[in-house]
Design a protein around this motif. Structure first.
Motif, short mmCIF file in Angstrom:
data_model
loop_
_atom_site.label_atom_id
_atom_site.label_comp_id
_atom_site.label_asym_id
_atom_site.label_seq_id
_atom_site.Cartn_x
_atom_site.Cartn_y
_atom_site.Cartn_z
N GLY A 133 -2.44 6.83 -3.54
CA GLY A 133 -3.38 6.48 -2.64
C GLY A 133 -3.16 4.96 -2.46
N GLU A 134 -2.83 4.64 -1.11
CA GLU A 134 -2.31 3.29 -0.86
C GLU A 134 -3.15 2.26 -1.17
OE1 GLU A 134 -0.29 3.47 3.04
OE2 GLU A 134 1.60 3.62 1.85
N ARG A 135 -4.69 2.53 -0.69
CA ARG A 135 -5.52 1.72 -0.71
C ARG A 135 -5.99 1.32 -2.15
NH1 ARG A 135 -11.40 1.28 2.38
NH2 ARG A 135 -12.06 -0.43 1.41
N ALA A 136 -5.72 2.44 -2.91
CA ALA A 136 -6.01 2.17 -4.59
C ALA A 136 -4.88 1.24 -5.09
CB ALA A 136 -5.95 3.56 -5.18
N VAL A 137 -3.61 1.44 -4.72
CA VAL A 137 -2.52 0.79 -5.19
C VAL A 137 -2.73 -0.89 -4.73
CG1 VAL A 137 -0.25 0.55 -4.99
CG2 VAL A 137 -0.91 2.56 -5.40
N SER A 138 -3.03 -0.87 -3.52
CA SER A 138 -3.47 -2.09 -3.00
C SER A 138 -4.38 -2.96 -3.73
CB SER A 138 -3.70 -2.15 -1.36
OG SER A 138 -3.66 -3.48 -1.04
N GLU A 139 -5.60 -2.31 -3.87
CA GLU A 139 -6.65 -2.97 -4.36
C GLU A 139 -6.37 -3.21 -5.89
OE1 GLU A 139 -10.22 -0.62 -3.40
OE2 GLU A 139 -10.15 -1.71 -1.54
N VAL A 191 -13.21 -4.88 -6.71
CA VAL A 191 -13.38 -4.17 -8.08
C VAL A 191 -14.16 -3.23 -8.11
CG1 VAL A 191 -13.48 -4.86 -10.50
CG2 VAL A 191 -12.54 -6.50 -9.20
N ALA A 192 -15.29 -3.33 -7.65
CA ALA A 192 -16.35 -2.18 -7.48
C ALA A 192 -15.69 -0.88 -6.69
CB ALA A 192 -17.72 -2.64 -7.02
N ARG A 193 -15.04 -1.05 -5.70
CA ARG A 193 -14.26 -0.02 -4.99
C ARG A 193 -13.31 0.52 -5.95
NH1 ARG A 193 -14.77 -3.11 -0.30
NH2 ARG A 193 -12.68 -4.08 -0.67
N ILE A 194 -12.40 -0.23 -6.55
CA ILE A 194 -11.62 0.32 -7.69
C ILE A 194 -12.30 1.20 -8.77
CG2 ILE A 194 -10.02 -0.27 -9.51
CD1 ILE A 194 -9.51 -3.03 -7.83
N GLY A 195 -13.53 0.78 -9.22
CA GLY A 195 -14.07 1.42 -10.07
C GLY A 195 -14.67 2.72 -9.57
N ARG A 196 -15.15 2.54 -8.18
CA ARG A 196 -15.51 3.97 -7.70
C ARG A 196 -14.44 4.87 -7.50
NH1 ARG A 196 -17.43 1.47 -3.57
NH2 ARG A 196 -19.43 1.07 -4.34
N GLU A 197 -13.31 4.42 -7.20
CA GLU A 197 -12.18 5.43 -6.96
C GLU A 197 -11.72 6.02 -8.39
OE1 GLU A 197 -9.68 7.77 -4.80
OE2 GLU A 197 -11.27 6.64 -4.18
N ALA A 198 -11.70 5.08 -9.15
CA ALA A 198 -11.35 5.67 -10.69
C ALA A 198 -12.12 6.62 -11.16
CB ALA A 198 -11.34 4.56 -11.70
N ARG A 217 -14.16 8.66 -9.10
CA ARG A 217 -13.87 9.83 -8.48
C ARG A 217 -12.74 10.50 -9.21
NH1 ARG A 217 -11.20 11.73 -4.37
NH2 ARG A 217 -9.78 10.12 -4.18
N GLN A 218 -11.69 10.02 -9.23
CA GLN A 218 -10.31 10.61 -9.79
C GLN A 218 -10.34 10.92 -11.23
OE1 GLN A 218 -7.01 8.23 -8.69
NE2 GLN A 218 -7.07 8.75 -6.29
N GLY A 219 -11.43 10.52 -12.10
CA GLY A 219 -11.41 10.81 -13.39
C GLY A 219 -10.42 9.83 -14.15
N ALA A 220 -9.87 8.63 -13.27
CA ALA A 220 -9.01 7.52 -13.70
C ALA A 220 -7.35 8.29 -13.61
CB ALA A 220 -9.29 6.99 -14.98
N ALA A 221 -6.38 7.25 -13.49
CA ALA A 221 -4.99 7.78 -13.34
C ALA A 221 -4.16 6.70 -14.34
CB ALA A 221 -4.53 7.66 -11.96
N TRP A 222 -4.58 6.78 -15.58
CA TRP A 222 -3.66 5.69 -16.21
C TRP A 222 -2.71 6.53 -16.94
CZ3 TRP A 222 -9.34 5.33 -18.63
CH2 TRP A 222 -10.11 4.32 -17.74
#
Length: 331
Positions: free
Chosen positions: A259-265, A317-324, A326-331
């Protein structure tokens, strides 16, 4: 690349005098690698190295190169001319609206576009405008054409004082479409420009961090000077690692899967935090002296502080948390 940046440092007024800095940017644009074609690391090193010489110079260079990349992606490089200087004006504001309408003689732009950096100095720009159906479309515009009027302000900034970002009025100004409606926001690589800006932040922070070395290397260094340097070193090292990984993700296509937006943010948040910490630790460690007696250090500090306002802090940062979430995080 190193030769170009070293030569730039010898230009009288590099970063402070806009026109010779833009001339250097035009020359760099002839050979600088685009994002996403296997040499993203080289591009970000160029931007970071420029910012380490002068923050404003990097602030001027980045959108010029971004515009050239966008034109290449849209297969509209024929719109380039050898001596053109480019900007990208895509900010929106509830107080200003730019509309695009098609007539028998082509597309026409009417209204006001906010936050148009260096519009009075540039020759061309890529500008987003709203269509009748509410969608946005990108247009190439001659900023010296009839019907285009850049404002001189308001611009009371102490940082990036020479990079005036003010509204531009368009009164029946011609525009050349670049991509279909919605393409600019939906295209692969929309997030790349934001990551290139982060590379500039990182380079600027490294220049400021250099001032922490001497106190820490002194024979009389105390624990506090080592702590200040250690905190900055750790933050900048981590940010550099994130930039390097993101460049690899962009070049091999994995950023699209992540997800390019997730990587960028994520990247922008990490680098913005590192740069903000660097400014704070430098102020705490060095006191008011360099900020009041060293013109280059004071200007770079003020420039970086304002440049970092392109990161929207906790909202991003809130958008990052929202995406994490949604995806269940991707660490």
């Amino acid at each position: 690349m190193r030769g170009a940046v070293s030569a730039a440092a010898e230009i009288d007024g590099f970063g402070t005098d806009v026109d010779p800095t833009l001339a250097w940017c035009v020359a760099v644009g002839e050979w600088a690698p685009p994002v996403g074609e296997g040499r993203t690391t080289e591009l970000w090193e160029l931007l970071a190295s420029t910012a380490a010489v002068d923050v404003a110079a990097a602030r001027i260079l980045e959108p010029h190169l971004d515009a050239l990349t966008i034109l290449a992606q849209a297969e509209r490089s024929e719109l380039r001319s050898p001596h053109d200087t480019w900007g990208v004006f895509a900010a929106e504001s509830p107080d200003h609206r730019l509309r695009a309408e098609q007539s028998r003689t082509g597309w026409r732009l009417r209204g006001t576009k906010p936050w148009c950096s260096l519009a009075s100095h540039l020759s061309r720009a890529l500008v987003t405008a709203t269509l009748d159906d509410g969608r946005r479309r990108l247009f190439a515009v001659d900023l010296r054409a009839d019907g285009v009027r850049p404002h001189a302000g308001p611009w009371a900034a102490r940082g990036l004082a020479q990079v005036v970002s003010a509204p531009v009025d368009f009164d029946d100004a011609p525009g050349e479409p670049v991509g279909e409606a919605g393409w600019y926001l939906e295209r692969p690589g929309f997030a790349w420009g934001g990551m290139s800006v982060a590379a500039c932040w990182w380079g600027a922070a490294t220049r400021i961090a250099q001032r922490l070395l001497a106190p820490a290397q002194s024979a009389n260094a105390d624990q506090l000077s080592l702590v200040h340097l250690g905190k900055v070193d750790t933050a900048l090292w981590s940010a550099r690692a994130v930039l390097a990984e993101a460049a690899d993700l962009v070049d091999d296509g994995r950023s699209r899967r992540v997800g390019e937006r997730a990587v960028s943010e994520r990247l922008r948040a990490v680098v913005a935090d590192a740069a903000t910490l660097t400014l704070a630790e430098a102020a705490a460690a060095l006191g008011p002296g360099p900020l009041t007696r060293d013109e280059q250090f004071a200007r770079n500090s003020a420039d970086l502080h304002l440049y970092l306002q392109q990161h929207h802090g906790l909202r991003d940062v809130a958008r990052i948390g929202r995406e994490a979430a949604r995806q269940g995080a991707a660490w």
